[in-house]
Design a protein around this motif. Structure first.
Motif, PDB file in Angstrom:
ATOM      1  N   HIS A 150     -12.644 -55.569 -49.549  1.00  0.00           N
ATOM      2  CA  HIS A 150     -11.685 -55.990 -48.524  1.00  0.00           C
ATOM      3  C   HIS A 150     -11.815 -55.064 -47.325  1.00  0.00           C
ATOM      4  O   HIS A 150     -12.227 -53.918 -47.452  1.00  0.00           O
TER       5      HIS A 150
ATOM      6  N   ARG B 274     -20.246 -58.183 -49.673  1.00  0.00           N
ATOM      7  CA  ARG B 274     -19.599 -58.218 -50.985  1.00  0.00           C
ATOM      8  C   ARG B 274     -20.589 -57.823 -52.073  1.00  0.00           C
ATOM      9  O   ARG B 274     -20.234 -57.193 -53.061  1.00  0.00           O
TER      10      ARG B 274
ATOM     11  N   LEU C 257     -11.527 -54.367 -55.378  1.00  0.00           N
ATOM     12  CA  LEU C 257     -12.507 -55.336 -54.898  1.00  0.00           C
ATOM     13  C   LEU C 257     -12.701 -55.217 -53.393  1.00  0.00           C
ATOM     14  O   LEU C 257     -11.931 -54.554 -52.690  1.00  0.00           O
TER      15      LEU C 257
ATOM     16  N   ILE D  28     -12.379 -64.884 -57.638  1.00  0.00           N
ATOM     17  CA  ILE D  28     -13.634 -64.547 -58.308  1.00  0.00           C
ATOM     18  C   ILE D  28     -14.156 -65.831 -58.933  1.00  0.00           C
ATOM     19  O   ILE D  28     -13.491 -66.442 -59.779  1.00  0.00           O
TER      20      ILE D  28
ATOM     21  N   GLN E 141     -12.402 -64.649 -47.200  1.00  0.00           N
ATOM     22  CA  GLN E 141     -13.376 -64.039 -48.096  1.00  0.00           C
ATOM     23  C   GLN E 141     -14.484 -63.391 -47.274  1.00  0.00           C
ATOM     24  O   GLN E 141     -14.905 -63.916 -46.246  1.00  0.00           O
TER      25      GLN E 141
ATOM     26  N   THR F 103     -10.990 -60.179 -50.997  1.00  0.00           N
ATOM     27  CA  THR F 103     -11.451 -61.001 -52.112  1.00  0.00           C
ATOM     28  C   THR F 103     -10.266 -61.835 -52.572  1.00  0.00           C
ATOM     29  O   THR F 103      -9.301 -61.307 -53.125  1.00  0.00           O
TER      30      THR F 103
ATOM     31  N   GLN G  64     -19.881 -54.930 -54.646  1.00  0.00           N
ATOM     32  CA  GLN G  64     -19.588 -55.228 -56.045  1.00  0.00           C
ATOM     33  C   GLN G  64     -20.697 -54.831 -57.015  1.00  0.00           C
ATOM     34  O   GLN G  64     -20.415 -54.524 -58.170  1.00  0.00           O
TER      35      GLN G  64
ATOM     36  N   TYR H 233      -5.609 -55.421 -56.951  1.00  0.00           N
ATOM     37  CA  TYR H 233      -6.910 -55.633 -57.575  1.00  0.00           C
ATOM     38  C   TYR H 233      -7.032 -54.832 -58.873  1.00  0.00           C
ATOM     39  O   TYR H 233      -7.561 -55.327 -59.878  1.00  0.00           O
TER      40      TYR H 233
END
Length: 400
Positions: free
Chosen positions: A60, A144, A58, A97, A138, A94, A148, A50
């Motif tokens: 996970h 997420r 990201l 994107i 995902q 992830t 993020q 990542y």
């Protein structure tokens, strides 16, 4: 902002000074430890991928790795794997994107797992003696989003637990397994990686029980097996005596399940019990300090494989140990330091709901001074969550 740090003195006898103490370690070849290691290697590999592809780690979590045992037919001089063990790398990652790019999460995971197995288990043929699969989907939108949109926000309302320092019993268990799966491998080729060490201390008397899988192609016959196990026992005993330094009286037993007369022995093809009848799962073995310690505070949550940025089950378990170790250096060696950190989902990892440091000792004379030092140490680690994450990503701390 306030860290909600609570330091308290506990007036009781620390565990190392009590009459009874039990400590266990499942070695690197135990199926539960193999699952832990693969989950962690996959997480670290995803972090690196990542960073290379996106510039940041990201979302996970790969902490659900499972091992379903195979079937084997070991025999002196070399036996056969009849049915390969099945290893499933399970978790969230992830994989793309939206509107930007797809990411090679599954290939990255499979390569990391194969590389670890090839490097760590020389008697295992990774191409033919295991079936390796990965199911990495995902993650959920809400988690997420927490991951993020705001860095270092807790992904769960959960806690981590740690203690320090290691007792003498802790040390001899940990260092015995590391010795068998380290230096001893060059001296006794017949020893496998599936090693389990259990200690029972009653007062000053320590009984150490060791189980070590032996590798069939390195053993010629039953006589050779007996001599190899005896050599193992002698070397482990001598090494343990150096650790104990006369402070405890040692009794050592090795492969106590053997029945030499009936030729019922711990013989394997690969040095791993997963080849026949022993399954494995992440989080069923060692805690983040490398031990299973029923007389100490422990978290039941798995540490390995969880993401190192927001997952409290990982960050707080590791950080609590780091805090406990630093506090232990500042107080008397006779003080048992216990740390518990509790988060709330969506709140900054650096601001726990409850950060509790307990100083366990019968002598509370220096408690006011120790309290200030403990609070300062806990606050410093909480202010440096990114340092803990980097230590995890770079493999500078153990997770099992």
């Amino acid at each position: 902002m306030a860290k909600n740090i609570y330091v308290e003195g506990i007036s009781e006898v620390p565990v190392p000074m009590r009459k009874i103490e039990l400590v266990e370690r499942k070695g690197i070849g135990h199926p539960d430890s193999v699952a832990d290691a693969l989950a962690e290697e996959v997480s670290k590999a995803l972090c690196r991928m990542y960073k290379k592809e996106i510039g940041t780690v990201l979302h996970h979590n790969t902490d659900e790795t499972q091992i379903a045992a195979g079937q084997s037919s070991p025999k002196f001089g070399g036996g056969t794997i009849i049915d390969p063990a099945y290893i499933l790398l399970v978790g969230r990652a992830t994989t793309h994107i939206k509107g930007e790019k797809d990411l090679p999460s599954k290939p990255t995971a499979l390569k990391a797992a194969r590389d670890y197995l090839n490097k760590t288990f020389p008697h295992l043929n990774v191409d033919s003696e295991i079936i390796l699969d990965a199911k990495l989907g995902q993650g959920s939108d809400d988690l997420r989003g927490v991951y993020q949109t705001s860095k270092f926000l807790a992904n769960d309302t959960s806690f981590g637990v740690g203690y320090a320092p290691y007792s003498l019993t802790d040390r001899v268990v940990l260092e015995t397994e590391e010795y068998i799966n380290g230096r001893l491998k060059k001296e006794i080729k017949g020893t496998g990686q599936d090693v389990k060490v259990m200690a029972s201390r009653v007062g000053k008397n320590l009984t150490l029980t060791v189980a070590c899988a032996m590798v069939d192609k390195e053993i010629d016959d039953i006589g050779h097996y007996v001599s190899a196990v005896q050599e193992l026992k002698e070397k482990v005993y001598d090494n343990a005596l150096k650790i104990l330094n006369g402070d405890l009286k040692l009794k050592l037993e090795v492969n106590t399940g053997d029945n030499i007369r009936k030729k019922v022995i711990y013989l394997t093809c690969t040095g791993l019990s997963q080849e026949m009848g022993d399954d494995g799962s992440v989080g069923r073995g060692n805690r983040a300090n490398g031990l299973i310690t029923p007389y100490r505070p422990m978290s039941m949550e798995a540490t390995s494989g969880k993401n190192p940025i927001t997952h409290i089950g990982k960050i707080y378990n590791v950080m609590s140990i780091l805090i406990a170790e630093d506090v232990a250096k500042k107080v008397s060696p006779d003080v048992e330091v216990r740390v518990r950190l509790l988060s709330q989902i969506g709140k900054p990892v650096s601001q726990p709901l409850n950060a509790n440091v307990q100083l366990v000792t019968k002598d509370q004379t220096n408690l006011p001074k120790w309290k200030k030092e403990a609070e300062s140490i806990a606050e410093e680690w909480l202010d440096n969550v990114d340092k803990v994450s980097e230590m995890i990503i770079n493999g500078k701390v153990r997770t099992f």
